[in-house]
Write a protein that holds these residues in place. Structure first.
Motif, PDB file in Angstrom:
ATOM      1  N   GLY A  92      10.946   6.573 -24.562  1.00  0.00           N
ATOM      2  CA  GLY A  92       9.917   7.345 -23.718  1.00  0.00           C
ATOM      3  C   GLY A  92       8.993   6.519 -22.865  1.00  0.00           C
ATOM      4  N   MET A  93       8.240   5.643 -23.709  1.00  0.00           N
ATOM      5  CA  MET A  93       7.316   4.662 -22.981  1.00  0.00           C
ATOM      6  C   MET A  93       8.107   3.906 -22.011  1.00  0.00           C
ATOM      7  N   THR A  94       8.973   3.194 -22.272  1.00  0.00           N
ATOM      8  CA  THR A  94       9.784   2.608 -21.120  1.00  0.00           C
ATOM      9  C   THR A  94      10.094   3.472 -19.893  1.00  0.00           C
ATOM     10  N   LEU A  95      10.521   4.520 -20.099  1.00  0.00           N
ATOM     11  CA  LEU A  95      11.043   5.335 -18.988  1.00  0.00           C
ATOM     12  C   LEU A  95       9.292   5.763 -18.392  1.00  0.00           C
ATOM     13  N   ALA A  96       8.333   5.999 -18.937  1.00  0.00           N
ATOM     14  CA  ALA A  96       7.130   6.515 -18.454  1.00  0.00           C
ATOM     15  C   ALA A  96       6.434   5.205 -17.490  1.00  0.00           C
ATOM     16  N   ARG A  97       6.843   3.965 -18.119  1.00  0.00           N
ATOM     17  CA  ARG A  97       5.912   2.720 -17.545  1.00  0.00           C
ATOM     18  C   ARG A  97       6.746   2.467 -16.139  1.00  0.00           C
ATOM     19  N   LEU A  98       8.080   2.959 -16.181  1.00  0.00           N
ATOM     20  CA  LEU A  98       8.723   2.925 -14.892  1.00  0.00           C
ATOM     21  C   LEU A  98       7.974   3.445 -13.766  1.00  0.00           C
ATOM     22  N   THR A  99       7.316   4.590 -14.240  1.00  0.00           N
ATOM     23  CA  THR A  99       6.938   5.468 -13.108  1.00  0.00           C
ATOM     24  C   THR A  99       5.375   5.019 -12.699  1.00  0.00           C
ATOM     25  N   ILE A 100       4.841   4.079 -13.511  1.00  0.00           N
ATOM     26  CA  ILE A 100       3.562   3.873 -13.206  1.00  0.00           C
ATOM     27  C   ILE A 100       3.493   2.446 -12.401  1.00  0.00           C
ATOM     28  N   TYR A 101       2.588   2.716 -11.150  1.00  0.00           N
ATOM     29  CA  TYR A 101       2.369   1.646 -10.545  1.00  0.00           C
ATOM     30  C   TYR A 101       1.115   1.370 -10.452  1.00  0.00           C
ATOM     31  N   LEU A 125       0.815  -1.324   0.089  1.00  0.00           N
ATOM     32  CA  LEU A 125       0.172   0.229  -0.023  1.00  0.00           C
ATOM     33  C   LEU A 125       0.841   1.363   0.147  1.00  0.00           C
ATOM     34  N   GLU A 126       2.146   1.045   0.547  1.00  0.00           N
ATOM     35  CA  GLU A 126       2.882   2.301   0.785  1.00  0.00           C
ATOM     36  C   GLU A 126       3.194   2.940  -0.295  1.00  0.00           C
ATOM     37  N   VAL A 127       3.104   2.161  -1.676  1.00  0.00           N
ATOM     38  CA  VAL A 127       3.447   2.985  -2.944  1.00  0.00           C
ATOM     39  C   VAL A 127       2.617   4.120  -3.267  1.00  0.00           C
ATOM     40  N   LYS A 128       1.250   3.948  -2.785  1.00  0.00           N
ATOM     41  CA  LYS A 128       0.274   4.736  -2.835  1.00  0.00           C
ATOM     42  C   LYS A 128       0.674   6.305  -2.556  1.00  0.00           C
ATOM     43  N   ASN A 129       1.446   6.324  -1.332  1.00  0.00           N
ATOM     44  CA  ASN A 129       1.761   7.593  -0.901  1.00  0.00           C
ATOM     45  C   ASN A 129       2.767   8.497  -1.688  1.00  0.00           C
ATOM     46  N   ASP A 130       3.314   7.555  -2.764  1.00  0.00           N
ATOM     47  CA  ASP A 130       4.204   8.463  -3.633  1.00  0.00           C
ATOM     48  C   ASP A 130       3.595   8.876  -5.002  1.00  0.00           C
ATOM     49  N   ASN A 131       2.537   8.514  -4.837  1.00  0.00           N
ATOM     50  CA  ASN A 131       1.589   8.855  -6.156  1.00  0.00           C
ATOM     51  C   ASN A 131       1.844  10.153  -6.754  1.00  0.00           C
ATOM     52  N   ARG A 132       1.809  11.203  -5.931  1.00  0.00           N
ATOM     53  CA  ARG A 132       1.802  12.569  -6.426  1.00  0.00           C
ATOM     54  C   ARG A 132       3.298  12.651  -7.327  1.00  0.00           C
ATOM     55  N   GLU A 133       4.352  12.288  -6.450  1.00  0.00           N
ATOM     56  CA  GLU A 133       5.552  12.310  -6.988  1.00  0.00           C
ATOM     57  C   GLU A 133       5.438  11.651  -8.341  1.00  0.00           C
ATOM     58  N   LEU A 134       4.936  10.523  -8.402  1.00  0.00           N
ATOM     59  CA  LEU A 134       5.077   9.822  -9.683  1.00  0.00           C
ATOM     60  C   LEU A 134       4.325  10.410 -10.769  1.00  0.00           C
ATOM     61  N   VAL A 135       3.110  11.189 -10.470  1.00  0.00           N
ATOM     62  CA  VAL A 135       2.466  11.943 -11.577  1.00  0.00           C
ATOM     63  C   VAL A 135       3.238  12.728 -12.009  1.00  0.00           C
ATOM     64  N   LYS A 136       3.998  13.592 -11.112  1.00  0.00           N
ATOM     65  CA  LYS A 136       4.796  14.726 -11.724  1.00  0.00           C
ATOM     66  C   LYS A 136       6.176  14.169 -12.566  1.00  0.00           C
TER      67      LYS A 136
END
Lengths: 328, 191, 448
Positions: free
Chosen positions: C394-403, C287-298
């Motif tokens: 780009g997509m590979t990089l973007a994918r790394l940020t999506i949880y 669950l703790e990943v969710k806390n980082d969500n804002r940063e991930l969106v950035k």
């Protein structure tokens, strides 16, 4: 730790595979050279000893017509060439003195006192020297191919490469005799003609000479058609003829010597009447042009000898080359 | 509630993508089928373009090339002095091995009658180097010709010899006429 | 008198017409076919027939196609319904033996991408019906059932699968980095087949040499490397090279059904965690990943800007090298060679392709303009190729940020090869209900 080393090693191997593929794809392919292949070296076989060149070229006439196949020279030394449904006449200076169209593809040409005889595939056509058609003689063999014509004052002799016979016609186109059948009684060997090359010409003593290409020999017949003798040996040396069926073309000079052309090696040689090699006239390097030509094509289409002792060579680049004996 | 909606949205996107891909595949299939041929076409080399460079012997993906020398017997002169069989400057005029041209000894001959000989090619020995073809073409009738022997050919998607052929003599041919031989068609049309 | 004259004239004319006809017939006969004076044999010898081999009828190709569809269906059934690793394994062995060793590896959907591209871009190219079928069918199956083609039909996969003795899990960054290779490979293959230059996938097929017992030493070496590394990095060709795998991967992500590790609800027992040799099992996320969500969106937004920049940059870079890429093309290479020779005017003997070209009668200018047209295609193509690679980056990089939230062990639909190994590790039986909750489930997903 061991796992780590294994992984690093495997990854490096994969990178090596990528590198090998990329190098192979973008690397220039290794060049193939003519020499690296075909062991029986045609290039070196085509070379001639320049010291043995006994003739020199005096003139090259550009005919400007593609697909020429035959050349002859009349007693006034006018040059006649045929092919591509055309007959062209040139004088010694290389100026075109006449031309006329004919209604078939011609294979060979010969001149009589007033007529021009043309090989029309399997038949023979007779034209006046002005270019009017006088007659078309019925072919002896419908499937035949007339490759050479020789004319004396009484008869017209035509070589049929398919029938493997010399056909003797009277001047009105009647078939008088078939010459050259194999005959064990007279010793006539019979013509062996593996490919469509079969040349004939008159000799000095009112006799008929013909190539027996399959035996790599020149054979002598009387004008009545009796086999007399022959000469020629199979060799790749200068002293004879090479390949499977040579010489492809020949002509007899006023002094009785023979000019022969060998296809494949593209050599024009001179022999004395007994078959002794005298000199070269030209080799493969002597003929060059800018036109399209397949690599395996023969460079020389036909040759003729003039009463002046000059040799006239029709090459594959549609040029007439005139050769003169070198001064000693 | 928010997550259920998200889940449903993802499901919807997936379904529409699936439909899109399906439609795309269908379009490709139908579009290309209209101009396709039933069976695979075959590789063949045009003998009139061939220059006998020796590439066929080394470039085929098979270690022994699928290109073989084919003897168009109809065109053969049956010569004693066969320039495709003998070296052109033999020591003696006999058929000893050192006088033969073929590097693998794939050409054999039999006496028929004076002065004719029959020539045969042992296909398993032929490596498609074209030495005999070159000499037969230069001196003789050109009855020896290089061709892809179709039962040997693996019919690669891209022929490895075609890629490096200096005269670009290779092309795909219809399977109804899988050979391009000089002087062979005429025989077939006769009977 | 007059009539008589006229009759003679007519007779003459008729004669001329007949003569002309005869002549035209004669000439036709004489030169339409090249005849050779065949020797006449006294001994009655008959000319033997020309030794050319017969052609296998096209029917066999369709039989192969039928068998292919049958095996595809069988594997799919084994994976999804029967859930049997053993079944998948034996089918893959059969495919290896039949499609690989017996049919010489040339019933090959992997290479068919190029035939399809070639046919789309070169209207003169006639594509065999079977090539279309071999391209479409595995993709169609994948669209509905996941990559079952990879599991047991593809002979290239089957031979590697036999070698996966000691698979070691790879670090994600290696997987992502090497995962870019298939995209580049696919892009290049499409570029070269669209310009009718070469079929590089077939040219560098690493295992076809083993199937035919016949290949160059370099191809054997590459095949060997892949098999040896395949002991530790399972199925390296499928994961890090196969261009068709790229398409299957993308299509499989939206597949209607897919192999599931557990036949019903996952109990998070972690037994399957290390069962996948291809690192294709997604683990549950905390669950703790969710806390980082804002940063991930950035970060995601940053990548949305970086991706277009990458597309343009790489497209431009690739287009700079388009003439090097085009040198694989024979005509371009020949034109360049001739241009160089004409410039230097040296007396070295030119290579055979140059002499052959010169004797063919085609003018240099015609070749140059043809080469220029091909080069232009390459210029556009390399822009697209570079842009495509940039997009993938780009997509590979973007994918790394999506949880994505996962509360159980699932097969990654894109990467999973449906080999069904994990299924054997799962203790859950069909119809089992969830007894324990190991990981707390986010609100709203209790009853999906």
């Amino acid at each position: 730790m061991r796992q780590k080393i294994t992984i690093v090693f495997s990854v490096l191997l994969l990178l090596l595979a990528v590198f090998l593929i990329a190098r192979d794809l973008f690397q220039k392919p290794a060049a193939l050279t003519n020499a690296s292949c075909c062991g029986d070296d045609l290039v070196s076989m085509k070379q001639i000893d320049v010291a043995l060149l006994g003739y020199t070229r005096t003139r090259t006439i550009e005919t400007g017509v593609k697909g020429l196949t035959g050349i002859t020279v009349d007693e006034n030394n006018r040059i006649f060439v045929c092919g591509n449904r055309q007959v062209l006449i040139f004088d010694q200076s290389g100026k075109k003195s006449g031309e006329f169209a004919v209604d078939s593809v011609t294979s060979c040409i010969a001149t009589g006192s007033n007529e021009i005889y043309l090989g029309f595939g399997s038949g023979i056509a007779c034209y006046t020297s002005a270019g009017e058609k006088k007659a078309l003689w019925k072919p002896f063999n419908k499937e035949g191919l007339i490759t050479s014509i020789a004319v004396n004052k009484d008869y017209i002799y035509a070589a049929d490469a398919v029938s493997k016979l010399i056909l003797k016609y009277s001047s009105d186109g009647r078939l008088a005799q078939e010459i050259g059948k194999k005959d064990t009684l007279t010793g006539a060997p019979g013509f062996i003609i593996p490919s469509l090359y079969f040349d004939i010409s008159f000799g000095d003593f009112n006799d008929l000479w013909a190539v027996n290409p399959g035996r790599l020999r020149l054979e002598n017949y009387t004008i009545a058609g009796h086999y007399e003798a022959g000469w020629g040996i199979a060799t790749s040396e200068n002293s004879g003829f090479t390949g499977c069926c040579n010489p492809a073309h020949f002509a007899i000079l006023p002094d009785g010597n023979f000019v022969t052309y060998e296809k494949g090696v593209d050599k024009i040689k001179v022999f004395d009447p007994t078959g002794r090699f005298l000199c070269f006239i030209a080799g493969a390097g002597s003929f060059k042009g800018n036109t399209d030509l397949q690599l395996n094509g023969n460079l020389v289409k036909d040759l003729a000898a003039g009463s002046d002792g000059f040799v006239y060579v029709l090459d594959a680049y549609s040029q007439i080359n005139i050769f003169r004996k070198k001064d000693r | 509630m928010d997550n259920t909606r998200k889940f449903k949205r993802r499901e919807f996107i997936n379904t529409s993508l699936r439909l899109g891909i399906g439609a795309g595949l269908g379009a490709i299939a139908i579009g290309l089928t209209t101009r396709s041929v039933e069976g695979k076409t075959l590789w063949q080399l045009d003998t009139s373009k061939c220059v006998q460079c020796g590439n066929c012997a080394i470039s085929c993906v098979k270690q022994v090339s699928a290109v073989k020398c084919i003897h168009v017997t109809d065109m053969c002169g049956y010569c004693d002095l066969c320039s495709g069989y003998l070296r052109s400057n033999p020591k003696d005029l006999n058929t000893a091995a050192e006088n033969r041209l073929c590097p693998t000894g794939a050409i054999s001959r039999h006496f028929i009658e004076e002065p004719y000989f029959e020539y045969k090619i042992t296909e398993e020995l032929c490596n498609g180097c074209g030495k005999c073809v070159k000499n037969c073409g230069a001196f003789g009738n050109g009855s020896l010709q290089l061709q892809i022997q179709q039962d040997q050919c693996l019919n690669c998607n891209q022929c490895a010899i075609a890629r490096t052929c200096p005269s670009q003599a290779f092309s795909r041919v219809d399977r109804d006429s899988p050979y391009i031989l000089k002087g062979f068609e005429s025989k077939k049309s006769k009977g | 008198m007059f009539f008589k004259h006229r009759r003679i004239a007519m007779k003459n004319r008729l004669q001329i017409i007949i003569l002309a006809l005869v002549i035209s017939l004669l000439t036709f006969n004489a030169f339409s076919i090249q005849r050779f004076p065949k020797p006449e044999f006294d001994s009655g010898y008959k000319t033997p027939a020309v030794q050319v081999s017969k052609i296998q009828p096209a029917v066999f190709e369709f039989l192969d196609l039928g068998l292919f569809i049958l095996i595809m269906s069988l594997v799919t059934w084994m994976v999804l319904k029967k859930r049997s690793r053993k079944g998948v394994f034996w089918i893959s062995v059969f495919s290896l033996l039949y499609f690989g060793f017996y049919r010489n590896g040339c019933i090959c959907p992997v290479g068919s991408v190029q035939n399809i591209t070639m046919a789309i871009f070169n209207p003169g190219y006639t594509i065999p019906l079977t090539a279309i079928a071999f391209f479409i069918i595995p993709l169609g199956f994948t669209l509905f059932f996941g990559r079952t083609f990879c599991a047991g039909v593809c002979p290239l996969g089957a031979i590697q699968d036999l070698f996966a003795f000691r698979p070691i899990s790879l670090k994600p960054w290696i997987r992502y980095l090497f995962g870019l290779i298939p995209f580049i490979y696919l892009g290049l293959a499409i570029l070269y087949s669209a310009t009718a230059t070469d079929f590089i996938i077939c040219r560098y097929d690493p295992f076809v040499g083993f199937f035919r017992h016949n290949a160059s030493s370099m191809m054997f070496a590459i095949g060997g490397i892949l098999l040896v590394t395949g002991i530790f990095i399972a199925r390296p060709y499928c994961r890090f090279f196969c261009p068709y795998g790229v398409l299957l991967n993308l299509v499989s992500r939206v597949s209607r059904r897919h192999l599931s590790i557990a036949p019903s609800a996952c109990i998070n027992c972690r037994l399957c965690e290390n069962s996948c040799p291809y690192d294709a099992i997604d683990k549950p996320t905390g669950l703790e990943v969710k806390n980082d969500n804002r940063e991930l969106v950035k970060r995601l937004i940053v990548y949305w800007f970086i991706t277009p920049a990458l597309v343009v940059l790489l497209g431009w870079t690739a287009s700079k090298y388009h003439d090097s890429l085009a040198l694989v093309n024979f005509k371009v290479r020949l034109a360049k060679e001739i241009m160089l020779l004409e410039k230097t005017e040296s007396n070295v003997t030119p290579p055979i392709e140059v002499t052959t070209f010169r004797s063919s009668g085609v003018s240099n200018e015609a070749l140059y303009s043809e080469a220029a047209a091909i080069l232009e295609k390459f210029r556009i193509g390399s822009w697209i190729l570079g842009g495509f690679i940039g997009l993938v980056f780009g997509m590979t990089l973007a994918r790394l940020t999506i949880y994505r939230y996962k509360n159980d062990y699932t097969a990654n639909k894109g990467l999973c090869l449906s080999c069904a190994r994990c299924v054997e590790y799962c203790p859950v039986k069909e119809g089992d209900t969830v007894e324990t909750e190991v990981v707390p489930v986010p609100v709203g997903l209790e009853n999906p």
